[in-house]
Motif scaffolding. Structure first.
Motif, mmCIF file in Angstrom:
data_model
loop_
_atom_site.group_PDB
_atom_site.id
_atom_site.type_symbol
_atom_site.label_atom_id
_atom_site.label_comp_id
_atom_site.label_asym_id
_atom_site.label_seq_id
_atom_site.Cartn_x
_atom_site.Cartn_y
_atom_site.Cartn_z
ATOM 1 N N LEU A 113 57.639 81.940 -20.750
ATOM 2 C CA LEU A 113 56.536 81.752 -19.808
ATOM 3 C C LEU A 113 55.243 81.742 -20.610
ATOM 4 N N VAL A 114 54.235 81.059 -20.100
ATOM 5 C CA VAL A 114 52.941 81.026 -20.784
ATOM 6 C C VAL A 114 51.902 81.659 -19.866
ATOM 7 N N ASN A 115 51.378 82.812 -20.297
ATOM 8 C CA ASN A 115 50.328 83.517 -19.572
ATOM 9 C C ASN A 115 49.261 83.962 -20.558
ATOM 10 N N ALA A 116 48.029 83.919 -20.102
ATOM 11 C CA ALA A 116 46.929 84.402 -20.944
ATOM 12 C C ALA A 116 46.945 85.924 -20.973
ATOM 13 N N GLY A 117 46.515 86.464 -22.084
ATOM 14 C CA GLY A 117 46.423 87.910 -22.224
ATOM 15 C C GLY A 117 45.135 88.299 -22.902
ATOM 16 N N LYS A 118 44.506 89.351 -22.429
ATOM 17 C CA LYS A 118 43.269 89.841 -23.028
ATOM 18 C C LYS A 118 43.460 91.220 -23.647
ATOM 19 N N THR A 119 44.563 91.855 -23.338
ATOM 20 C CA THR A 119 44.805 93.215 -23.790
ATOM 21 C C THR A 119 45.683 93.180 -25.027
ATOM 22 N N VAL A 120 45.412 94.083 -25.960
ATOM 23 C CA VAL A 120 46.259 94.225 -27.133
ATOM 24 C C VAL A 120 47.025 95.533 -26.981
ATOM 25 N N ASP A 121 48.343 95.433 -27.108
ATOM 26 C CA ASP A 121 49.224 96.558 -26.845
ATOM 27 C C ASP A 121 49.936 96.984 -28.116
ATOM 28 N N HIS A 122 50.140 98.290 -28.255
ATOM 29 C CA HIS A 122 50.988 98.797 -29.338
ATOM 30 C C HIS A 122 52.439 98.652 -28.887
ATOM 31 N N ILE A 123 53.229 97.925 -29.637
ATOM 32 C CA ILE A 123 54.630 97.725 -29.285
ATOM 33 C C ILE A 123 55.334 99.081 -29.241
ATOM 34 N N VAL A 124 55.181 99.858 -30.302
ATOM 35 C CA VAL A 124 55.626 101.251 -30.295
ATOM 36 C C VAL A 124 54.378 102.076 -30.006
ATOM 37 N N LEU B 168 48.993 95.976 -37.899
ATOM 38 C CA LEU B 168 48.853 94.736 -37.140
ATOM 39 C C LEU B 168 50.210 94.241 -36.656
ATOM 40 N N GLY B 169 51.271 94.545 -37.390
ATOM 41 C CA GLY B 169 52.620 94.158 -36.979
ATOM 42 C C GLY B 169 53.109 94.903 -35.754
ATOM 43 N N ASN B 170 52.463 96.002 -35.396
ATOM 44 C CA ASN B 170 52.838 96.774 -34.223
ATOM 45 C C ASN B 170 51.977 96.411 -33.015
ATOM 46 N N LEU B 171 51.162 95.372 -33.130
ATOM 47 C CA LEU B 171 50.280 94.960 -32.042
ATOM 48 C C LEU B 171 50.722 93.624 -31.476
ATOM 49 N N ALA B 172 50.576 93.474 -30.175
ATOM 50 C CA ALA B 172 50.891 92.221 -29.507
ATOM 51 C C ALA B 172 49.946 92.041 -28.328
ATOM 52 N N THR B 173 49.558 90.803 -28.080
ATOM 53 C CA THR B 173 48.740 90.488 -26.918
ATOM 54 C C THR B 173 49.631 90.560 -25.684
ATOM 55 N N ILE B 174 49.063 91.108 -24.614
ATOM 56 C CA ILE B 174 49.861 91.319 -23.397
ATOM 57 C C ILE B 174 49.006 91.021 -22.171
ATOM 58 N N HIS C 87 46.775 83.777 -30.220
ATOM 59 C CA HIS C 87 46.090 82.722 -29.467
ATOM 60 C C HIS C 87 45.838 83.136 -28.017
ATOM 61 N N TYR C 88 45.567 84.431 -27.797
ATOM 62 C CA TYR C 88 45.257 84.972 -26.482
ATOM 63 C C TYR C 88 46.369 84.692 -25.462
ATOM 64 N N LEU C 89 47.608 84.639 -25.919
ATOM 65 C CA LEU C 89 48.764 84.429 -25.048
ATOM 66 C C LEU C 89 49.640 85.671 -25.042
ATOM 67 N N CYS C 90 50.123 86.039 -23.869
ATOM 68 C CA CYS C 90 50.982 87.214 -23.733
ATOM 69 C C CYS C 90 52.294 86.974 -24.477
ATOM 70 N N GLN C 91 52.552 87.794 -25.461
ATOM 71 C CA GLN C 91 53.752 87.643 -26.286
ATOM 72 C C GLN C 91 55.017 88.047 -25.528
#
Length: 177
Positions: A98-109, A121-127, A87-91
């Motif tokens: 905290l609730v912050n908007a995020g536009k970037t998708v990051d590889h957790i590893v 997809l399980g290794n991705l998180a919005t940041i 939902h475009y929220l920084c995980q």
């Protein structure tokens, strides 16, 4: 009230309305200035882009493959799925309540650590931008990722909650490592 700026003519302190760069008295210099800016921008952009591509994007085969991956249709689809799932929220911020908007998708590893997880997809998180900057710095310190670094053999951090704790500690000035 219109937005104004100081005239670019040397020694002139008159004000001119945006988007102009010269006052009415020195208006004849406007076109010449715009042409020189465009010429500089075109030449600078090509040179800068070429240097950046040869020194960063294409410095070796693995970085070249990563660059090509981020330009692929597959990455665009994965990125969109991750953003919509989160939902475009920084995980990372959400893990710290905290609730912050995020536009970037990051590889957790990071891909450099485990390339086999780049399509997961399980290794991705919005940041968000701030968390991404800190996480990138931490990855470079902890795992040796990034330009001019050599990878450090360490167990990868694969949970957003663990990363968010490290990010929070780093932002609070605690020593990591």
């Amino acid at each position: 009230m219109p937005r104004v700026r100081r005239c670019r003519f040397n020694g002139c302190h008159a004000m001119c309305e945006l988007p102009l760069h010269y006052c009415k008295q020195h208006a004849e210099h406007e076109q010449e200035y715009l042409e020189s800016r465009m010429k500089w921008a075109r030449s600078h952009n090509k040179q800068y882009q070429h240097k950046y591509n040869t020194r960063v994007r294409n410095r070796d085969t693995s970085s070249q493959e990563r660059y090509q991956f981020y330009r692929s249709k597959q990455w665009q689809v994965l990125r969109k799925q991750a953003l919509e799932r989160d939902h475009y929220l920084c995980q990372y911020c959400l893990a710290n309540h905290l609730v912050n908007a995020g536009k970037t998708v990051d590889h957790i590893v990071a891909i450099e650590i485990d390339p086999s997880l780049r399509n997961s997809l399980g290794n991705l998180a919005t940041i968000c931008r701030d968390c991404h900057r800190v996480k990138t710095d931490l990855e470079q310190k902890l795992f040796g990722t990034g330009k001019d670094n050599s990878l450090i053999d360490r167990e990868p951090i694969s949970k957003v909650s663990e990363w968010s704790e490290l990010i929070e500690d780093f932002q609070n000035g605690k020593q990591i490592l």
